[in-house]
Structure formats: C-alpha cells, structure tokens
Enzyme design. Sequence first.
Site, PDB file in Angstrom:
ATOM      1  N   ASP A   1      88.422  28.146 -61.679  1.00  0.00           N
ATOM      2  CA  ASP A   1      87.709  29.296 -62.231  1.00  0.00           C
ATOM      3  C   ASP A   1      86.591  28.761 -63.112  1.00  0.00           C
ATOM      4  O   ASP A   1      86.762  27.769 -63.816  1.00  0.00           O
ATOM      5  CB  ASP A   1      88.639  30.247 -62.986  1.00  0.00           C
TER       6      ASP A   1
ATOM      7  N   GLU B   1      93.368  38.780 -72.772  1.00  0.00           N
ATOM      8  CA  GLU B   1      93.775  37.774 -73.750  1.00  0.00           C
ATOM      9  C   GLU B   1      93.151  38.096 -75.099  1.00  0.00           C
ATOM     10  O   GLU B   1      92.191  38.852 -75.199  1.00  0.00           O
ATOM     11  CB  GLU B   1      93.397  36.364 -73.287  1.00  0.00           C
TER      12      GLU B   1
END
Length: 251
Positions: free
Chosen positions: A53, A140
């Site tokens: 990623d 997150e």
Amino acid sequence: MGVRRAGRRRWLRWTAGLGALALVTGVLAVLVWNGVVWPNRFLVGGYEVRGVDVSSYQGEIDWPVLAAQDLDFAFLKATEGSSHVDERFAANWDGARSTDLVVGAYHFLSFESPGERQAAHVVSQVPADAGTLPPVVDVEYYGEFLTDPPSRDELRGILDPLLADLEAHYGAPPIIYTTQELRSSYLGDDYDRYPLWIRSVALTPDLPRERWEFWQYSDRDHLDGYVGEEEHIDMNVFDGSLGDLDALTLP
C-alpha cells in the site's frame, strides 16, 4: 585479598556481559527500525498472494519496476475526510492499472466530517472500474484523537453511512482497514460482513485467519521503484489464492 580479587573479577564479567547485551540490543533495534530485520517476514511464508500500500509519501513510482518484485496487488491512498485528495493518487491509479496488479484505493476516515460527505468525496475521485478492488475505509486514530478518541457511537455515526453509501455506489461491501485495538474496542463482530484488512506489524494477528482477508505485516520494507520522502513501504498478504482475490473485485 583473594576474596576481593574474585569479587572484582565477577563484577567485571557481569559488567562486560551487560555491555555486550546492550550492544546487541542496540544493533538489533537499529536493524529493526531500518527494516533489515523484521520478525513477521518469517511468518508470512505460507501466504502466496502479497502486495503493497502506498501514498504520496513514496513519491513518484515506477510501477512496472515495483510490480515485478513478486507483487500481486496494490492499495493506493486516494482521499481523506471530505476534501483532501492524495496528490499522487491519479498518477498511481493510472500507473498501477497499467500493470498486472490487482488495484484498489483507500480512504482515510476523518472523525470530523459526516460519513455521507466523505462517501461523496470518495465517489468523486475513485473510479468504479471492473476488476479493481472495492474501496477501503481506513479507520485509525490520528492527531489529537490518539489521546482523546471519539466515542463508539460517534465513530459508528460517521462510519455506518460512509460504508452504506460506498456499497450502494460500487456494488460491493467496502474493505475496512484498522488496527487490532480499534477493531476490538469499536467494531467487534458487528462489521464482519465487510472484508477486513488488519494491521499487525509486530506479530501475527490475534484474530483467526477466517476473520480477516488482508494482513499488513510490515511498515519497514524496502523495494525498488519509488523515490519519495518515505524510504520504507508497507507490505501485506492476502489470505487466499489469486482466484479468491479476483473474486473480491468489482464486476
């Protein structure tokens, strides 16, 4: 005198031992920090499908070079909140799509804007191309929320409409990326219908394998093909075959 000499020798040996231990610990810490040694690399050998990623922090990416390093998929940062667009997203999307990688985009959830507005922002930037993975919602803590996180109801009040609107537009359940702590505290089993991408860079996930699809196992790897302010790259595995990965893509 003999007793004192023996005691001094023991003290010197003990001090030398502590010094050697501190040196080894220091060297190991440096190797881990720089990604030379990473425990999880020994634990992912059984997974056949792996990927990266990336975001603008990796800078300009030579996608054919990156893709040729035994990679099968790539997640690209696209958006954040209700207005921010990653400056490298468009170039990364076109570059990654020109390779054989299975490509997906991720959105960084903001605790400061409504889920509906964030979903509209994702839709405006991320193509619903057949053969690409459903969009990812990255859940997150960040900034001030690291020490003063939102309540469970506040988070779900943003996340739920975001997920619903994305699923309605892309025709598939979005993927949720999150940490083990946040999943346990905020999500639990209520979101198991969504594919899970779990972050666990120190050890294996504490969830059974059947409960997650993707595992981010390292944030300290080095690969060829990018030049940015971030020298490391995140590594991930998929719990399944390439056929299983293709089955997750948009029709």
